[in-house]
Design a protein around this motif. Structure first.
Motif, PDB file in Angstrom:
ATOM      1  N   CYS A 102       0.848  -1.195   0.000  1.00 26.55           N
ATOM      2  CA  CYS A 102       0.000   0.000   0.000  1.00 26.55           C
ATOM      3  C   CYS A 102       0.879   1.239   0.000  1.00 26.55           C
ATOM      4  O   CYS A 102       1.697   1.435   0.901  1.00 26.55           O
ATOM      5  CB  CYS A 102      -0.932   0.020   1.209  1.00 26.55           C
ATOM      6  N   LEU A 260     -10.972  -0.435   6.837  1.00 26.36           N
ATOM      7  CA  LEU A 260      -9.511  -0.542   6.808  1.00 26.36           C
ATOM      8  C   LEU A 260      -9.076  -1.975   7.046  1.00 26.36           C
ATOM      9  O   LEU A 260      -8.096  -2.445   6.447  1.00 26.36           O
ATOM     10  CB  LEU A 260      -8.906   0.392   7.855  1.00 26.36           C
ATOM     11  N   ASP A 261      -9.792  -2.683   7.922  1.00 29.84           N
ATOM     12  CA  ASP A 261      -9.503  -4.108   8.119  1.00 29.84           C
ATOM     13  C   ASP A 261      -9.743  -4.884   6.828  1.00 29.84           C
ATOM     14  O   ASP A 261      -8.973  -5.793   6.472  1.00 29.84           O
ATOM     15  CB  ASP A 261     -10.370  -4.681   9.239  1.00 29.84           C
ATOM     16  N   LEU A 263      -9.611  -3.639   3.697  1.00 25.79           N
ATOM     17  CA  LEU A 263      -8.541  -3.310   2.760  1.00 25.79           C
ATOM     18  C   LEU A 263      -7.231  -3.996   3.158  1.00 25.79           C
ATOM     19  O   LEU A 263      -6.476  -4.459   2.289  1.00 25.79           O
ATOM     20  CB  LEU A 263      -8.346  -1.794   2.708  1.00 25.79           C
ATOM     21  N   ALA A 264      -6.969  -4.065   4.466  1.00 24.63           N
ATOM     22  CA  ALA A 264      -5.757  -4.742   4.924  1.00 24.63           C
ATOM     23  C   ALA A 264      -5.804  -6.231   4.598  1.00 24.63           C
ATOM     24  O   ALA A 264      -4.779  -6.834   4.240  1.00 24.63           O
ATOM     25  CB  ALA A 264      -5.588  -4.534   6.430  1.00 24.63           C
ATOM     26  N   LYS A 267      -5.054  -6.595   1.033  1.00 30.01           N
ATOM     27  CA  LYS A 267      -3.621  -6.365   0.851  1.00 30.01           C
ATOM     28  C   LYS A 267      -2.820  -7.616   1.203  1.00 30.01           C
ATOM     29  O   LYS A 267      -1.873  -7.984   0.498  1.00 30.01           O
ATOM     30  CB  LYS A 267      -3.190  -5.166   1.705  1.00 30.01           C
ATOM     31  N   LEU A 275      -3.518   4.432  -2.086  1.00 24.39           N
ATOM     32  CA  LEU A 275      -4.444   5.122  -1.202  1.00 24.39           C
ATOM     33  C   LEU A 275      -4.244   6.631  -1.312  1.00 24.39           C
ATOM     34  O   LEU A 275      -3.150   7.136  -1.044  1.00 24.39           O
ATOM     35  CB  LEU A 275      -4.218   4.667   0.242  1.00 24.39           C
ATOM     36  N   VAL A 282      -5.591   7.313   9.001  1.00 28.45           N
ATOM     37  CA  VAL A 282      -5.877   6.194   8.102  1.00 28.45           C
ATOM     38  C   VAL A 282      -4.591   5.724   7.436  1.00 28.45           C
ATOM     39  O   VAL A 282      -4.326   4.518   7.311  1.00 28.45           O
ATOM     40  CB  VAL A 282      -6.921   6.616   7.050  1.00 28.45           C
ATOM     41  N   ARG A 285      -2.422   3.598   9.631  1.00 32.85           N
ATOM     42  CA  ARG A 285      -2.925   2.256   9.905  1.00 32.85           C
ATOM     43  C   ARG A 285      -2.720   1.295   8.750  1.00 32.85           C
ATOM     44  O   ARG A 285      -2.533   0.101   8.966  1.00 32.85           O
ATOM     45  CB  ARG A 285      -4.410   2.341  10.251  1.00 32.85           C
ATOM     46  N   LEU A 286      -2.771   1.795   7.502  1.00 31.36           N
ATOM     47  CA  LEU A 286      -2.815   0.897   6.350  1.00 31.36           C
ATOM     48  C   LEU A 286      -1.575   0.923   5.474  1.00 31.36           C
ATOM     49  O   LEU A 286      -1.195  -0.112   4.924  1.00 31.36           O
ATOM     50  CB  LEU A 286      -4.048   1.248   5.497  1.00 31.36           C
TER      51      LEU A 286
END
Length: 740
Positions: A102, A260-261, A263-264, A267, A275, A282, A285-286
């Protein structure tokens, strides 16, 4: 013309926005055998994306040693023609993105982030001139793609989550049809399996009741639910690269955490994520890597922990210092004056002229010298390991900007254009004149009685004073204290239901009551769909309550007919969550703001042009914006126009429905300072609705927490954020991401 879909098609019958249209087709080489095997979906539009022209002579950036890049971009330039000559939105950026990685691009509104993202899908905009040394995705040369090839890549190869969900979703189609578009176009599943897959995608995006939501239209959903539906649509075809342009802008912290979880998780499964965000929490975190963008160039690049924990460039430090935190309450967040021509928007716009030499950041840089106006800065290594564009690295590192915000200075008299400097506001929950903290205890007690107190508003109007214990609202003497403490808005047992798609009645607001005092800022916090926006509509008189009533300035409000309310409309104004859908797209900024002054006609607008420019200056926009239309503004610029419009009739109350949700952190800081200054100087009361806990904590004296249409907790901002009692409030605070 048709609205461009990031899933590969176009939607007839809808109006294009500048960033979503493309000029006519240009001849390109025939596709290779490998390219011909890609599925192509016929597009009803005869147009094609702007040609991407190779820009020879610039060496490519080195590839990362850890993995083969999925996406490679070298020396990307994007310019737009204007009457005054071409404007360079992107000026020579290079990036690499590997599977499962990311990269976050952060920066202010207008810095070139979204143009960069759209260029990767051939959607840079009408008339855009795109050139690059190299643009390759998954082994394919993006500079040689034809229109049919782009359609095969959009959605299936590269998915995109656009910033404005209401504009991106077709208002004439149900949400389920929107999500199903990529499944049909790219033949992901059998036709009979599409409904089940749509339901699964909506559920994966944390959309509650996916069967019901799939049958609804976009306007029937809250802003957060629309954004989640858009994310489900982008992920439908399982693209290996997801371009997410502000994917969590409209989401509350708990739903943001789930997205976000999600998207993670994608990933970890190998999806690359580009992003685009103004939310540094945000990003922290990612993202694996961060590129800070200003004036069309990356001014700092590095690992996330390098850039956020030890920022090297002054612009990066400015962004981090503007994030509202507990220690910034009552202090200025912005470092840039809001007067016309001096704000961040003016500095950014002034740095983007094609051919303009020197450092784009020099008007705001604390270490700039004469050489910075003439020479483009090179990229140099910083002590943290990040790469920084600067001509004066020898003095850059000692010039560490303080992470602490500067307190407000004293002022007197009326506010001038731009945010006036004022005194420090007392922290919420601490009564002015009570340094021992007894005010905090009294504020905490309000949660037991369910009543907010006016002490903070009194303190702002009259200075430090001893607050009488147990005083009821309006119970002080008839002086400045009584003026500040008067109740300007009272809501009593409001209830509102709406018909659902299955014919049942769905409760949006269930027995909400509160009081708002002059000069007070009352925050309303809760998840998407909790009823916050419906409360705002009820307060404004835009919808009628099923039960309960609203009084404004001591007079009935909700019980009156609109003809009777019209004379008092100027007393209460609204800053909406989605300004693009609220503005007439045919009107100029001058006419949009002028209407609130009672001057909607062109002749009247010309007569009030000076006052309109002054209002724009208050929110950091210069006079060059007066003749632009909404589609010609960035998301942050549109939101600032909405705030200027609300300020025009000099209201007693401003209802703010997510007023800074679309703004980058530096502009957000400036707008929060503007709101605070208006309270201090004019005694304007704010009903401030937001899903951003940091913003609510910073701006609010007292807070209501809503869930499923009801208020579950209330109290002073200080007491609620330091010692929440309701498990739901505790869950909100736990889900709050923090930058760095």
């Amino acid at each position: 013309m048709g609205r461009v879909s990031a899933n590969g098609g176009a939607r007839p019958g809808t109006e294009d926005t500048p960033a979503e249209t493309a000029p006519g087709p240009a001849p390109v080489p025939a596709p290779t055998d490998a390219e011909a095997e890609e599925p192509a979906i016929r597009d009803p539009r005869p147009s094609a994306p702007p040609p991407v022209v190779r820009n020879p002579g610039t060496p490519p950036a080195p590839a990362p040693p850890t993995a083969t890049p999925l996406l490679t971009v070298d020396n990307l330039h994007v310019a737009f023609p204007t009457r005054g000559g071409p404007v360079a939105a992107v000026r020579g950026i290079s990036l690499r993105l590997a599977p499962g990685e990311c990269l976050a691009v952060v920066g202010e509104s207008g810095s070139g982030k979204s143009v960069t993202a759209r260029s990767l899908l051939g959607l840079a905009g009408p008339g855009a001139v795109v050139r690059a040394d190299r643009m390759r995705f998954d082994g394919r040369d993006l500079t040689a793609l034809r229109d049919r090839d782009w359609r095969a890549i959009r959605g299936r190869g590269i998915g995109m989550v656009l910033q404005d969900a209401l504009v991106s979703l077709d208002p004439l189609r149900r949400v389920g049809a929107e999500v199903a578009e990529a499944l049909r176009n790219h033949r992901i599943v059998e036709r009979r399996d599409i409904p089940d897959r749509v339901r699964q995608l909506l559920d994966d995006a944390r959309v509650p009741e996916p069967d019901v939501r799939a049958r609804q239209y976009p306007h029937e959903l809250s802003g957060g639910l629309r954004q989640r539906a858009l994310i489900a649509s982008a992920m439908a075809a399982g693209p290996p690269l997801l371009v997410a342009d502000e994917p969590t802008t409209a989401l509350d912290v708990t739903v943001q955490a789930r997205i976000l979880d999600l998207l993670a998780e994608r990933k970890r499964e190998g999806t690359a994520v580009l992003l685009i965000s103004h939310d540094l929490a945000v990003v922290a975190r990612l993202a694996d890597r961060v590129a800070v963008m200003y004036g069309g160039v990356f001014v700092e690049e590095g690992r996330t922990e390098q850039v956020l924990a030890d920022p090297a460039h002054p612009y990066t430090r400015e962004l981090l210092a503007a994030v509202p935190r507990a220690r910034t309450k009552g202090k200025r967040l912005s470092r840039t004056a809001g007067a016309a021509g001096a704000g961040p928007a003016a500095a950014t716009a002034g740095s983007r002229d094609a051919g303009g030499g020197g450092c784009a950041y020099r008007p705001r840089c604390p270490v700039a010298d004469a050489r910075c106006a003439e020479v483009e800065p090179p990229s140099v290594p910083a002590a943290s390991g990040a790469e920084v564009r600067c001509l004066r690295p020898e003095v850059l590192w000692p010039q560490r900007l303080s992470a602490e915000s500067e307190p407000r200075a004293e002022t007197s008299g009326q506010a001038e254009p731009g945010p006036p400097a004022t005194r420090d506001r007392p922290a919420a929950g601490t009564a002015a004149g009570n340094p021992d903290g007894t005010g905090a205890a009294k504020a905490a007690d309000t949660r037991e009685t369910g009543e907010s107190t006016p002490e903070t508003a009194v303190a702002r109007a009259s200075g430090p004073k001893e607050v009488r214990a147990g005083a009821e609202p309006g119970g002080t003497t008839e002086t400045a204290e009584a003026t500040a403490a008067r109740v300007v808005l009272e809501v009593s047992a409001l209830r509102k239901t709406f018909p659902g798609p299955d014919g049942s009645r769905r409760t949006a607001v269930a027995g909400v009551s509160f009081r708002l005092h002059a000069g007070e800022s009352l925050g309303v916090l809760g998840e998407s769909g909790s009823g916050k926006t419906t409360v705002a509509q009820l307060v404004m008189g835009l919808v009628a309550p099923d039960d309960g009533d609203v009084t404004l300035m001591g007079q009935p409000w909700s019980a009156r007919h609109e003809r009777e309310r019209r004379a008092d409309r100027h007393r209460i104004q609204l800053v909406q969550q989605d300004p693009l859908s609220a503005f007439d797209p045919r009107w100029t900024v001058a006419r949009i703001v002028g209407e609130a002054l009672g001057a909607p006609g062109r002749v009247a607008v010309r007569r009030h042009r000076g006052r309109i420019a002054e209002l724009l200056g208050r929110v950091g926009l210069d006079g060059s914006m007066l003749d632009r239309r909404p589609a010609q503004l960035s998301g942050g610029q549109r939101q600032r126009v909405a705030i200027a419009r609300a300020l025009a009739p000099e209201p007693d109350i401003i209802v703010c429905d997510e007023p800074v949700s679309a703004l980058d952190v530096s502009i957000q800081a400036q707008i929060l300072d503007v709101f605070a200054d208006l309270r201090d100087a004019l005694g304007v009361a704010l009903l401030f609705i937001s899903h951003d806990l940091g913003v609510i904590h910073h701006i609010s004296d007292n807070v209501l927490v809503m869930r499923d249409g009801a208020v579950v907790e209330r109290g002073s901002a200080h007491a609620l954020f330091t010692s929440p009692r309701e498990p739901y409030t505790q869950a909100l605070l736990t889900a709050l991401p923090m930058p760095g």
